[in-house]
Write a protein that holds these residues in place. Sequence first.
Motif, PDB file in Angstrom:
ATOM      1  N   TYR A 173      19.466   3.199 -46.196  1.00 51.59           N
ATOM      2  CA  TYR A 173      18.054   3.072 -45.829  1.00 51.59           C
ATOM      3  C   TYR A 173      17.288   4.311 -46.282  1.00 51.59           C
ATOM      4  O   TYR A 173      17.732   5.441 -46.090  1.00 51.59           O
ATOM      5  N   MET A 177      13.712   2.653 -40.094  1.00 53.97           N
ATOM      6  CA  MET A 177      13.164   1.305 -40.159  1.00 53.97           C
ATOM      7  C   MET A 177      13.339   0.608 -38.812  1.00 53.97           C
ATOM      8  O   MET A 177      14.466   0.436 -38.339  1.00 53.97           O
ATOM      9  N   GLY A 210       9.329   2.384 -41.556  1.00 55.31           N
ATOM     10  CA  GLY A 210       9.337   1.017 -42.048  1.00 55.31           C
ATOM     11  C   GLY A 210       9.554   0.016 -40.927  1.00 55.31           C
ATOM     12  O   GLY A 210      10.019   0.358 -39.839  1.00 55.31           O
ATOM     13  N   TRP A 238       5.197   1.034 -43.416  1.00 57.84           N
ATOM     14  CA  TRP A 238       5.586   0.121 -44.484  1.00 57.84           C
ATOM     15  C   TRP A 238       6.256  -1.127 -43.922  1.00 57.84           C
ATOM     16  O   TRP A 238       6.921  -1.074 -42.885  1.00 57.84           O
ATOM     17  N   CYS A 240       9.140  -3.665 -44.954  1.00 56.34           N
ATOM     18  CA  CYS A 240      10.261  -3.445 -45.873  1.00 56.34           C
ATOM     19  C   CYS A 240      11.242  -4.609 -45.938  1.00 56.34           C
ATOM     20  O   CYS A 240      11.470  -5.317 -44.956  1.00 56.34           O
ATOM     21  N   GLY A 244      14.221  -0.566 -48.125  1.00 52.95           N
ATOM     22  CA  GLY A 244      12.915   0.081 -48.139  1.00 52.95           C
ATOM     23  C   GLY A 244      12.710   0.985 -49.336  1.00 52.95           C
ATOM     24  O   GLY A 244      11.789   1.813 -49.344  1.00 52.95           O
ATOM     25  N   TYR A 248      10.812  -2.565 -52.749  1.00 58.20           N
ATOM     26  CA  TYR A 248      11.174  -3.321 -51.549  1.00 58.20           C
ATOM     27  C   TYR A 248      10.378  -2.853 -50.330  1.00 58.20           C
ATOM     28  O   TYR A 248      10.812  -3.027 -49.197  1.00 58.20           O
ATOM     29  N   LYS A 249       9.218  -2.253 -50.581  1.00 60.61           N
ATOM     30  CA  LYS A 249       8.358  -1.855 -49.475  1.00 60.61           C
ATOM     31  C   LYS A 249       6.911  -2.148 -49.841  1.00 60.61           C
ATOM     32  O   LYS A 249       6.515  -2.061 -51.001  1.00 60.61           O
TER      33      LYS A 249
END
Length: 261
Positions: A173, A177, A210, A238, A240, A244, A248-249
């Motif tokens: 990661y 998140m 995220g 964000w 995600c 992330g 991918y965010k």
Amino acid sequence: MDDSDEVDEFAVEDSDSLSDRPSELRLCRSCATLVDADGQGEGMLVSTAVNLKYEKFSSEIIVLLLICGTCSKYQAIWYRNKWTSFDSFLQISNHPTTITLQVTSLKSRICLWILSQVLHNQFDLSENETHMQFLPPPSNEFARLLIQNGNVIGFYSVKQKGALYRGSTMDRYQMNMVDTIYIRKEHRNQGLGILLIEDALDISPGHDLGFSSPVSESLLYVLKKLLIQHPALRDKIWLCDFTGCEGYKRSAWYEIKASLQ
């Protein structure tokens, strides 16, 4: 109290006492099936064992739960040698404050399980929302409980930056998140969602945060309120997928602005 003492609080010391039925448990909170003191009546209350993984122990912890024989929903937990309602179990102090508490002890881990697997999955979701059920929380996942007036009423869990993505041996990661966030229905619309997000931001002050996709409409609404109130956070939040990482965010603020147009 050490960890072994905590485990003992969930052990069955006297098998005969399993037949005890406190009056508060005679009516199923879901289907309203009436059960008399001997466990007879329109429906039955039967016990079932659930294995909970707990990172401090090499083996799983077995917790005994009571389920309604009519609707198959959980009703109570075996605690300190008696059946205890979930509401009673989740009352952990008498302090008239609102705080968050990191999940570290066995009891706090079981509180997290009850919130996610029982109260959210079985009682707060409608029949059309079963696709939104939470998975059982991993035994080593970072999580904090939301406590109001001594009662545990919610939680959030975080995939921490640098942790391995599930099932991967390489991908990690790229930011903290938020994986799940939950507040019991009767405590919503009090600003507690913003409180939890601000608490998650405080884990790593000044860093990005995220939210795992998909993000619910209710969470987007809370994020909108937060980002309108705090413009400085708009480049920190964000939405995600995957880890992330780049590609991918998506900026939560840009998505919220697009929905307002």
